[in-house]
Design an enzyme around this catalytic site. Sequence first.
Site, PDB file in Angstrom:
ATOM      1  N   ASN A  28       4.114  -9.591  20.695  1.00  0.00           N
ATOM      2  CA  ASN A  28       5.088  -9.061  21.641  1.00  0.00           C
ATOM      3  C   ASN A  28       6.065  -8.093  20.979  1.00  0.00           C
ATOM      4  OD1 ASN A  28       5.272 -10.362  24.603  1.00  0.00           O
ATOM      5  ND2 ASN A  28       4.339 -11.834  23.205  1.00  0.00           N
ATOM      6  N   TYR A  30      -2.147 -17.574  12.560  1.00  0.00           N
ATOM      7  CA  TYR A  30      -2.060 -17.024  13.909  1.00  0.00           C
ATOM      8  C   TYR A  30      -3.480 -16.823  14.428  1.00  0.00           C
ATOM      9  CZ  TYR A  30      -0.140 -13.914  17.598  1.00  0.00           C
ATOM     10  OH  TYR A  30       0.231 -13.339  18.789  1.00  0.00           O
ATOM     11  N   LYS A  88      -0.521 -21.187  15.221  1.00  0.00           N
ATOM     12  CA  LYS A  88      -0.211 -20.786  16.590  1.00  0.00           C
ATOM     13  C   LYS A  88      -1.528 -20.475  17.286  1.00  0.00           C
ATOM     14  CE  LYS A  88       1.861 -17.318  19.578  1.00  0.00           C
ATOM     15  NZ  LYS A  88       2.348 -15.924  19.724  1.00  0.00           N
ATOM     16  N   ILE A 103       5.183 -20.915  20.729  1.00  0.00           N
ATOM     17  CA  ILE A 103       5.757 -19.594  20.469  1.00  0.00           C
ATOM     18  C   ILE A 103       5.415 -18.763  21.694  1.00  0.00           C
ATOM     19  CG2 ILE A 103       5.758 -17.566  18.975  1.00  0.00           C
ATOM     20  CD1 ILE A 103       4.855 -19.364  16.675  1.00  0.00           C
TER      21      ILE A 103
END
Length: 335
Positions: A71, A165, A194, A237
């Site tokens: 993001n 990630y 994540k 997250i």
Amino acid sequence: MVSNEHLASAVGGQNGSTNGSAKSFPPGIHVPSLTFFRDDKRQEVDWDVQRSHIDFLVSSGLHGVVIAGTNGEAATLTAAEKKQLVQMTREVANSRGRSDLPITLGCSAGCTRDVIDQTFDAQQAGADFVLVLVPSYFHFAMDQNAIVAFFEELADGSALPIVIYSFPGVTSGLDINSEMLDILGKHKNIVGVKLTCGGIAKVTRAAAAFTPSDFAVLAGQSDWLIPAMSAGSVGCITGVANLYPRTCMEIFNLYERGQFNEAAALQAELGKMEWGFAKGGINGTKWVVAKLRGYPEQSSHCRRPYPVYSSEDKKSWLLKQVSPLATAEKRLSVK
């Protein structure tokens, strides 16, 4: 290049990890902060808007801030900009009496050496953890063994604890499966994952294999926060927290207190709203956050070549989709 001093300071611990007792990744709601740019040829970071947004996030009470995540348009940011964003976040946190706020920096690159170097920059800037994608330019060569080897070498040399990630959507489909997590979770300098892949079964298996203090599992979106927590996740997250941080935290807190029906009801409302963020993409997310937070629209454009969110029909739909949660957020802000 990784210096000899870097390597010397990164020796020790299990599997050669940087820290034999790396600190645990804190549970709760962490936000991948948006990055705002000026509407000019160079699209430099709009530091005034950025500081206002970071202040909003920190003041909301979120459990942590992630800089240069997806993001935050990590792929478009320079190393210097990432360091300055971390420094600003730390300054704002200190000014708000939150000097212990966990800050995570996205440190991803095409080769292991560069990612390791970024972890030292992150440490110097004031970050606590790093969030790392699988290098995917040579995706055709990155089989399971290569991915595991990358993270193990990175963990051996990293200045900070690593959060893996897993986001196949931005890594040419490369996934981090449960077998890989079983191996990587044992490294003392790898403290979590994540899961933007949406793999709820991975949450279950990882939670069964590790204690959260050793290896934390985080949902990659807040629309499956409760399902993830019920399977052993410590939180998420979520980009939604750029707009509705207190709502996300309320779901987490309600579930933690055992108020499952209340948590589920609010989760349902957030899930409906989150479809707007998912369908709107990063440019739509930035536009609607700027619109509802009162930031200049010209500072909400993604760095090119990501297209401008310009369709009036899409804007109207997105605003209608996300606005209903504003009442709940306002109520929670005055608690």
